[in-house]
Design a protein around this motif. Structure first.
Motif, short mmCIF file in Angstrom:
data_model
loop_
_atom_site.label_atom_id
_atom_site.label_comp_id
_atom_site.label_asym_id
_atom_site.label_seq_id
_atom_site.Cartn_x
_atom_site.Cartn_y
_atom_site.Cartn_z
N ASP A 46 31.05 -20.61 -7.42
CA ASP A 46 30.21 -19.63 -7.68
C ASP A 46 28.78 -20.39 -7.76
O ASP A 46 28.53 -21.30 -8.52
CB ASP A 46 30.40 -18.97 -8.78
CG ASP A 46 31.39 -17.93 -8.49
OD1 ASP A 46 31.92 -17.74 -7.32
OD2 ASP A 46 32.11 -17.34 -9.59
N GLY A 47 27.61 -19.87 -6.84
CA GLY A 47 26.37 -20.28 -7.19
C GLY A 47 25.74 -19.61 -8.16
O GLY A 47 26.04 -19.06 -9.12
N THR A 48 24.19 -19.91 -7.99
CA THR A 48 23.24 -19.18 -9.06
C THR A 48 22.10 -18.63 -7.95
O THR A 48 22.03 -18.79 -6.81
CB THR A 48 22.54 -20.04 -9.94
OG1 THR A 48 22.16 -21.17 -9.10
CG2 THR A 48 23.51 -20.59 -10.93
N PRO A 52 21.52 -20.26 -3.91
CA PRO A 52 22.52 -19.47 -3.45
C PRO A 52 23.73 -20.04 -2.74
O PRO A 52 23.52 -21.27 -2.09
CB PRO A 52 21.56 -18.61 -2.63
CG PRO A 52 20.29 -19.47 -2.25
CD PRO A 52 20.21 -20.50 -3.41
N ILE A 53 24.76 -19.29 -2.40
CA ILE A 53 26.00 -19.85 -1.68
C ILE A 53 26.06 -19.22 -0.46
O ILE A 53 25.72 -17.90 -0.44
CB ILE A 53 27.19 -19.79 -2.55
CG1 ILE A 53 27.25 -18.34 -3.28
CG2 ILE A 53 27.27 -20.94 -3.56
CD1 ILE A 53 28.60 -18.05 -3.83
N ILE A 58 28.23 -14.13 -4.44
CA ILE A 58 28.04 -14.95 -5.83
C ILE A 58 28.46 -13.91 -6.87
O ILE A 58 28.99 -14.29 -7.88
CB ILE A 58 26.72 -15.20 -5.81
CG1 ILE A 58 26.04 -15.65 -7.27
CG2 ILE A 58 25.46 -14.09 -5.33
CD1 ILE A 58 24.50 -16.11 -7.16
N TYR A 59 28.26 -12.50 -6.66
CA TYR A 59 28.62 -11.56 -7.69
C TYR A 59 29.75 -10.82 -7.10
O TYR A 59 29.83 -9.48 -7.14
CB TYR A 59 27.45 -10.56 -7.88
CG TYR A 59 26.28 -11.40 -8.53
CD1 TYR A 59 26.50 -12.30 -9.42
CD2 TYR A 59 25.06 -10.82 -8.59
CE1 TYR A 59 25.27 -12.82 -10.37
CE2 TYR A 59 23.90 -11.40 -9.24
CZ TYR A 59 24.19 -12.35 -10.14
OH TYR A 59 22.99 -13.08 -10.79
N VAL A 104 21.52 -10.41 -3.52
CA VAL A 104 22.50 -10.16 -4.70
C VAL A 104 22.52 -8.72 -5.14
O VAL A 104 21.52 -7.91 -5.37
CB VAL A 104 21.98 -11.27 -5.92
CG1 VAL A 104 22.00 -12.64 -5.52
CG2 VAL A 104 20.65 -10.82 -6.46
N GLY A 108 25.14 -10.62 -1.42
CA GLY A 108 24.70 -11.88 -1.13
C GLY A 108 24.66 -12.41 0.46
O GLY A 108 24.62 -11.54 1.20
#
Ligand code: ADP
Length: 576
Positions: A46-48, A52-53, A58-59, A104, A108
């Motif tokens: 999981d990124g932030t 970003p991933i 991510i959520y 997000v 994402g």
């Protein structure tokens, strides 16, 4: 990199061997450093927002490993994008284009169809190609963020001449956000309305320019040209007149899966010659009704020049603290506690943020009309940023409303531990009755699901949007009312995820029963929302599917985006 082991999830209908052959060819096009195959759960970190991933959402409101990429490819040029698209056609591999992936609350960078190959266009294609002061526009590649475009103006001493429009958080792609019809809060807040001219890679791999861009610019004498069609200077009016000649095609590439946009023009706002942001606090929940009826004529007459927002107290409370700072309870915050929070923060149950643009006499005249109108609400209070000493949301909005990117509003996602969010974004008429009804319908459901209502209404030209996310209700604006409900959930807690997902499905159904539809959504809800736009036996969807199958017969571009499934990936099999 090696190509012998398969990915964690293969694209549907593809064998390991075909996938490996595609990857082998893709590496030939973009180089080994720019292709990553997602082989195991360990690759799903999981990124932030800051990092970003591109592997998954991510959520993630569904299982983390459901909407995942089989591989991520980073093209570095338009010809590389074209070549990858041709290969995807040849090997029947679905692609999911993304620019920065900071979408997000809406999914994402994750692909809708599990196993799609994510094209991260922003990593290597991130140039500001042109800024014209005379024409007040920029021409950008996918990887230019709002913060990046702002920095470009500062570095080139242009910020005194031109302003950009930013969303609440400044790290997203200007191009990606605009294609997804994101909004900001200056007079240029409707990003799609302000774009002018696209360059698009079609599912065949061909390159098209829309509007005036279709008219070749005569070559300048003595100027050498690389011979690459994507590097040909655009027509002089490409970023000045959006429509060109004949059918206006740009809409086909917004919230759609018909092309990969590689360049976009965006209009910038000439410095208005003066600026003043303000806050009007409204003490009671029911003030929403009167406020919206005051806002409508002011917005239609453009006395309210920008996209103003009417924010619920908990949205501001979330920027200034966490839930545990205000209450010891885990359940939804009760009305009496909301009043205590208002007192503590010196805010109202609703807080109206706007700005005045222009020289001082203009601003003074507008402010006097606005102040008189809102003074009809008992207990309304009026503030300029300089009236408040301690850090507050008005200080943040003061920047946002003049196009200076900020990141402060990320904080409300941390309302609860492991905070993640979903946006629920229905549109309504700008009337007090509609706003109150929409607020009561959504608030009731949000609380029933055990979340706090966190949201905002943004006022467009003739509609309002309500934005909600689980535990947050948040609204954007156009005269319409955009209501944005921010549903904040715990991404490490399956029960919280299930409740959030169930809640948004219920909200979509409830709102459709009242004739309200959403203007944008998370990947997991695209099918359900598309199905609510079903007037006259689903003619809109049948039309979209006909175009999709004609333009992209193999269905390789973003299958399922906005609920549009190609024949190659049938809706009956893949829809949620
Ligand atoms: P941001 O980082 O600004 O939030 P994203 O890059 O996540 O924006 O893009 C938002 C959505 O727009 C993506 O999920 C994708 O569906 C679509 N999109 C982004 N970039 C492109 C592009 N260059 N061409 C086509 N669609 C795109």
């Amino acid at each position: 990199m090696t190509t012998n082991a398969g990915p964690l999830v293969l694209p549907p209908g593809t064998t390991k061997e075909t996938f490996a052959a595609f990857i082998h060819e893709a590496i030939r096009v973009v180089g080994p450093d720019n292709v990553t195959v997602i082989r195991s759960q360990n690759d799903l970190k999981d990124g932030t927002y800051e990092n970003p991933i591109y592997t998954h959402d991510i959520y993630h409101v569904m299982d983390k490993d459901y909407m995942i990429a089989s591989a991520v490819i980073l093209p570095g040029s338009v010809p590389e994008v074209q070549e990858i698209v041709r290969l995807a056609g040849k090997f029947q591999i679905p692609l999911w284009p993304t620019s920065i992936g900071r979408n997000v609350g809406y999914g994402g960078a994750a692909p809708r169809l599990p196993g799609s190959v994510v094209l991260n266009l922003g990593a290597r294609m991130n140039r500001v190609l042109e800024v014209s002061v005379e024409g007040a526009y920029a021409l950008v590649e996918p990887g230019v963020t709002f913060a990046g475009l702002y920095d470009y103006l500062v570095k080139n001493n242009l910020q005194d001449k031109l302003w950009i429009d930013v969303p609440d958080i400044g790290g997203g792609s200007v191009l990606g956000n605009t294609l997804d019809r994101g909004v900001g809060y200056t007079p240029y807040g409707d990003h799609w309305m302000m774009h002018c001219g696209l360059e698009v890679v079609l599912p065949t791999g061909e390159l098209m320019r829309t509007g005036m861009g279709a008219l070749p610019q005569p070559p300048e004498k003595g100027r050498k040209h690389s011979g690459r069609v994507d590097e040909e200077p655009g027509n002089k009016c490409w970023q000045l007149f959006p429509y060109g000649f004949g059918p206006y095609n740009d809409g086909l590439f917004s919230q759609s899966n018909l092309g990969i946009v590689t360049k976009m023009g965006i209009w910038l706002m000439p410095n208005p010659g003066g600026y003043q942001s303000y806050l009007i606090t409204l003490p009671r929940e029911e003030d929403l009704q009167q406020a919206v009826d005051i806002i409508r004529p002011l917005r239609l007459q453009m006395v309210l020049q920008n996209v103003p927002t009417l924010r619920h107290i908990l949205l501001d409370a979330g920027v200034l603290g966490r839930k545990k700072d205000y209450t010891s309870s885990n359940g939804p915050i009760e009305d009496a506690e909301l009043d205590t929070i208002c007192k503590k923060l010196n805010l109202g149950r609703w807080n109206f943020y706007g700005a005045l643009y222009g020289p001082e006499p203009t601003r003074k005249a507008l402010w006097s009309v606005i102040k008189t109108a809102f003074s009809a609400i008992k207990g309304a209070k009026f503030f300029f940023p300089e009236d408040i000493k301690e850090y507050c949301v008005l200080h943040v909005r003061d920047k946002t409303l003049q196009g200076i990117p900020t990141f402060d509003e990320l904080k409300w996602v941390d309302w609860i531990p492991n905070g993640a969010h979903l946006f629920f974004s229905p549109i309504s008429k700008v009337t007090g009755d509609d706003a109150m009804l929409q607020y009561s319908v959504t608030k009731k459901r949000v609380r029933e699901a055990g979340f706090d209502f966190i949201g905002t209404f943004t006022v467009g030209l003739r509609e309002m949007r309500e934005y909600s996310s689980y535990e947050f209700l948040y609204m954007p604006l156009i005269p319409s009312l955009d209501h944005i409900v921010c549903i904040v959930f715990d991404r490490n807690d399956n029960d919280s995820k299930k409740r959030a997902h169930g809640l948004i499905k219920t909200l979509i159904a409830d709102c459709a029963a009242h004739g309200w539809g959403e203007y944008r959504t998370h990947l997991a809800l695209m099918d359900q929302i598309a199905e609510t736009y079903n007037w006259n036996e689903n003619i809109l969807m049948r039309f979209n599917e006909s175009i999709k199958n004609a333009i992209d017969p193999k269905g390789i571009l973003a299958p399922g985006k906005s609920g549009v499934w190609p024949a190659a990936y049938p809706k009956s099999v893949y829809k949620l």
